[in-house]
Design a protein around this motif. Structure first.
Motif, PDB file in Angstrom:
ATOM      1  N   GLY A  22       0.819  -1.199   0.000  1.00  0.00           N
ATOM      2  CA  GLY A  22       0.000   0.000   0.000  1.00  0.00           C
ATOM      3  C   GLY A  22       0.851   1.246   0.000  1.00  0.00           C
ATOM      4  N   ARG A  23       0.529   2.178   0.888  1.00  0.00           N
ATOM      5  CA  ARG A  23       1.312   3.419   1.015  1.00  0.00           C
ATOM      6  C   ARG A  23       2.556   3.212   1.867  1.00  0.00           C
ATOM      7  N   GLY A  24       2.705   2.031   2.429  1.00  0.00           N
ATOM      8  CA  GLY A  24       3.898   1.714   3.207  1.00  0.00           C
ATOM      9  C   GLY A  24       3.734   2.035   4.677  1.00  0.00           C
ATOM     10  N   GLN A  25       4.359   1.226   5.517  1.00  0.00           N
ATOM     11  CA  GLN A  25       4.350   1.423   6.959  1.00  0.00           C
ATOM     12  C   GLN A  25       5.773   1.325   7.477  1.00  0.00           C
ATOM     13  N   VAL A  26       6.058   2.059   8.543  1.00  0.00           N
ATOM     14  CA  VAL A  26       7.418   2.085   9.066  1.00  0.00           C
ATOM     15  C   VAL A  26       7.383   2.441  10.548  1.00  0.00           C
ATOM     16  N   ALA A  27       8.330   1.871  11.292  1.00  0.00           N
ATOM     17  CA  ALA A  27       8.552   2.250  12.684  1.00  0.00           C
ATOM     18  C   ALA A  27      10.041   2.482  12.865  1.00  0.00           C
ATOM     19  N   GLU A  28      10.393   3.636  13.425  1.00  0.00           N
ATOM     20  CA  GLU A  28      11.806   3.975  13.629  1.00  0.00           C
ATOM     21  C   GLU A  28      12.048   4.292  15.093  1.00  0.00           C
ATOM     22  N   VAL A  29      13.207   3.872  15.589  1.00  0.00           N
ATOM     23  CA  VAL A  29      13.559   4.058  16.994  1.00  0.00           C
ATOM     24  C   VAL A  29      14.611   5.148  17.127  1.00  0.00           C
ATOM     25  N   PHE A  30      14.407   6.021  18.099  1.00  0.00           N
ATOM     26  CA  PHE A  30      15.382   7.051  18.439  1.00  0.00           C
ATOM     27  C   PHE A  30      15.919   6.741  19.838  1.00  0.00           C
ATOM     28  N   GLU A  31      17.218   6.460  19.931  1.00  0.00           N
ATOM     29  CA  GLU A  31      17.930   6.056  21.148  1.00  0.00           C
ATOM     30  C   GLU A  31      18.163   4.546  21.121  1.00  0.00           C
ATOM     31  N   ASP A  32      18.899   4.062  22.096  1.00  0.00           N
ATOM     32  CA  ASP A  32      19.244   2.649  22.199  1.00  0.00           C
ATOM     33  C   ASP A  32      18.102   1.922  22.911  1.00  0.00           C
ATOM     34  N   LEU A  33      17.265   1.242  22.144  1.00  0.00           N
ATOM     35  CA  LEU A  33      16.082   0.592  22.706  1.00  0.00           C
ATOM     36  C   LEU A  33      16.457  -0.524  23.673  1.00  0.00           C
ATOM     37  N   GLU A  34      17.559  -1.195  23.413  1.00  0.00           N
ATOM     38  CA  GLU A  34      17.931  -2.333  24.256  1.00  0.00           C
ATOM     39  C   GLU A  34      18.467  -1.913  25.619  1.00  0.00           C
ATOM     40  N   ARG A  35      18.892  -0.674  25.749  1.00  0.00           N
ATOM     41  CA  ARG A  35      19.439  -0.206  27.028  1.00  0.00           C
ATOM     42  C   ARG A  35      18.588   0.885  27.671  1.00  0.00           C
ATOM     43  N   ALA A  36      17.521   1.276  27.037  1.00  0.00           N
ATOM     44  CA  ALA A  36      16.707   2.381  27.535  1.00  0.00           C
ATOM     45  C   ALA A  36      16.012   2.014  28.846  1.00  0.00           C
ATOM     46  N   ALA A  37      15.870   3.006  29.712  1.00  0.00           N
ATOM     47  CA  ALA A  37      15.128   2.822  30.958  1.00  0.00           C
ATOM     48  C   ALA A  37      13.640   3.029  30.744  1.00  0.00           C
ATOM     49  N   HIS A  38      13.291   3.777  29.685  1.00  0.00           N
ATOM     50  CA  HIS A  38      11.891   4.069  29.383  1.00  0.00           C
ATOM     51  C   HIS A  38      11.690   3.989  27.874  1.00  0.00           C
ATOM     52  N   VAL A  39      10.475   3.665  27.465  1.00  0.00           N
ATOM     53  CA  VAL A  39      10.135   3.586  26.040  1.00  0.00           C
ATOM     54  C   VAL A  39       8.813   4.298  25.799  1.00  0.00           C
ATOM     55  N   ALA A  40       8.773   5.151  24.790  1.00  0.00           N
ATOM     56  CA  ALA A  40       7.546   5.816  24.366  1.00  0.00           C
ATOM     57  C   ALA A  40       7.277   5.453  22.911  1.00  0.00           C
ATOM     58  N   VAL A  41       6.006   5.369  22.542  1.00  0.00           N
ATOM     59  CA  VAL A  41       5.610   5.044  21.174  1.00  0.00           C
ATOM     60  C   VAL A  41       4.669   6.135  20.677  1.00  0.00           C
ATOM     61  N   VAL A  42       5.079   6.854  19.640  1.00  0.00           N
ATOM     62  CA  VAL A  42       4.256   7.916  19.056  1.00  0.00           C
ATOM     63  C   VAL A  42       3.423   7.326  17.924  1.00  0.00           C
ATOM     64  N   VAL A  43       2.098   7.435  18.055  1.00  0.00           N
ATOM     65  CA  VAL A  43       1.161   6.893  17.069  1.00  0.00           C
ATOM     66  C   VAL A  43       0.516   8.068  16.342  1.00  0.00           C
ATOM     67  N   PRO A  44       0.863   8.309  15.066  1.00  0.00           N
ATOM     68  CA  PRO A  44       0.366   9.476  14.345  1.00  0.00           C
ATOM     69  C   PRO A  44      -1.029   9.261  13.769  1.00  0.00           C
ATOM     70  N   GLY A  45      -1.558  10.307  13.147  1.00  0.00           N
ATOM     71  CA  GLY A  45      -2.903  10.258  12.596  1.00  0.00           C
ATOM     72  C   GLY A  45      -2.933  10.249  11.082  1.00  0.00           C
ATOM     73  N   SER A  46      -3.884  10.972  10.514  1.00  0.00           N
ATOM     74  CA  SER A  46      -4.143  10.931   9.071  1.00  0.00           C
ATOM     75  C   SER A  46      -2.941  11.357   8.241  1.00  0.00           C
ATOM     76  N   ASP A  47      -2.874  10.783   7.032  1.00  0.00           N
ATOM     77  CA  ASP A  47      -1.910  11.171   5.999  1.00  0.00           C
ATOM     78  C   ASP A  47      -0.472  10.766   6.292  1.00  0.00           C
ATOM     79  N   ASP A  48      -0.255   9.929   7.280  1.00  0.00           N
ATOM     80  CA  ASP A  48       1.100   9.467   7.566  1.00  0.00           C
ATOM     81  C   ASP A  48       1.292   8.051   7.036  1.00  0.00           C
ATOM     82  N   ASP A  49       2.419   7.842   6.368  1.00  0.00           N
ATOM     83  CA  ASP A  49       2.762   6.524   5.829  1.00  0.00           C
ATOM     84  C   ASP A  49       4.250   6.506   5.525  1.00  0.00           C
ATOM     85  N   ALA A  50       4.746   5.389   5.018  1.00  0.00           N
ATOM     86  CA  ALA A  50       6.176   5.281   4.741  1.00  0.00           C
ATOM     87  C   ALA A  50       6.608   6.189   3.591  1.00  0.00           C
ATOM     88  N   THR A  51       5.682   6.502   2.698  1.00  0.00           N
ATOM     89  CA  THR A  51       6.012   7.382   1.578  1.00  0.00           C
ATOM     90  C   THR A  51       6.277   8.803   2.045  1.00  0.00           C
TER      91      THR A  51
END
Length: 292
Positions: free
Chosen positions: A132-161
């Motif tokens: 389709g329009r493509g999907q993607v998830a990108e991590v900022f910081e070292d996920l394996e060593r992080a003390a906390h994790v946040a996930v930003v879930v966007p709305g309309s018109d967002d895709d991998a393109t």
């Protein structure tokens, strides 16, 4: 899934704003929700590692995937990455480093110039689906060593393109994630999760929960995958239509809550993550578990 439900209290609904303050605009038609495992799943199911059948990406839980891969030696884990990068790159429960490597290969193999920037050195792509329009998830910081994790879930018109397209600062999934990461500090890993089919424009799809229902299933599985590899409790932040996705994902747990966010200094629908705003300061506190 309980970990997702417990931390959903932070911000998912607090960021919800009725989309489109300037009136309804027609979207580009009804979007088809991308669901299920990515292309290549059939070949994956027919393969094996160390003489053992590979777990079915459509039916195996993230915890089953994690246990299976933990039982393989290094060669057994890396072989499927080379043979099935698109599957491994989206396999919730797979080790983070394997998914990064798989998605570099999958992006390169897609042959699509619009996705090329995702394969640049230093990018930590935790999910990539070119359908389709493509999907993607990108991590900022070292996920394996992080003390906390946040996930930003966007709305309309967002895709991998559009993910890597020019945007106003601190907007779009990557911009919001970078801003939150800067505000929360280096011990907090932030994931920009464009892992569902979003509405286009402000039309019928944005007014209904059909795409959000499909997205909620994917989000719940994604956060279970973080749990399965030992990441800290993920704190989701749903912006605009993304808040509907987060709210519906709570159905897949035994708990739900909500928190309030100060927004008196926010300018416009996309201004919640602007540095210096009270809303961003509140989000950073939520992400670090400091909010009451």
């Amino acid at each position: 899934m309980r970990r997702f439900g417990r931390t959903l209290a932070t911000a998912a609904l607090a960021v919800a704003v009725v989309a489109g303050t300037a009136g309804w605009a027609a979207g580009d038609g009804v979007q088809a929700a991308v669901t299920g495992p990515p292309p290549g799943a059939s070949a994956w199911r027919a393969d094996s590692a160390s003489g053992r059948p590979l777990p079915d990406p459509a039916t195996a839980s993230a915890y089953e995937v994690a246990r299976f891969l933990a039982g393989l030696d290094e060669a057994g884990r890396r072989g499927p990455v080379r043979r099935h990068p698109l599957v491994v790159g989206n396999l919730d429960g797979a080790p983070v480093a394997l998914r990064y490597e798989a998605n570099r290969l999958a992006v390169a193999a897609s042959g699509r110039a619009r996705f090329a920037s995702l394969a640049a050195p230093g990018r930590q792509v935790l999910a990539f689906d070119p359908r389709g329009r493509g999907q993607v998830a990108e991590v900022f910081e070292d996920l394996e060593r992080a003390a906390h994790v946040a996930v930003v879930v966007p709305g309309s018109d967002d895709d991998a393109t559009s993910y890597g397209a020019g945007r106003a600062p601190h907007t779009g999934p990557a911009g919001m994630a970078r801003s939150l990461h800067a505000a929360a500090g280096g011990e907090t890993a932030v994931v920009a999760w464009t892992g569902y089919s979003t509405p286009v424009g402000v039309g019928l799809d944005a007014a209904t929960g059909r795409l959000a229902e499909a997205g909620a299933v994917r989000l719940a599985r994604f956060t279970a995958g973080l749990d399965a590899v030992g990441a800290p409790d993920p704190v989701p932040f749903g912006h605009s239509y993304g808040s509907v996705v987060c709210g519906l994902a709570a159905r897949h747990t035994d708990a739900f809550g909500a928190g309030t966010v100060p927004a008196s200094d926010v300018q416009g629908h996309t201004g919640y993550f602007v540095p210096g705003t009270r809303s961003l300061a509140a989000f950073a506190a939520f992400a670090k578990g400091e909010a009451q």
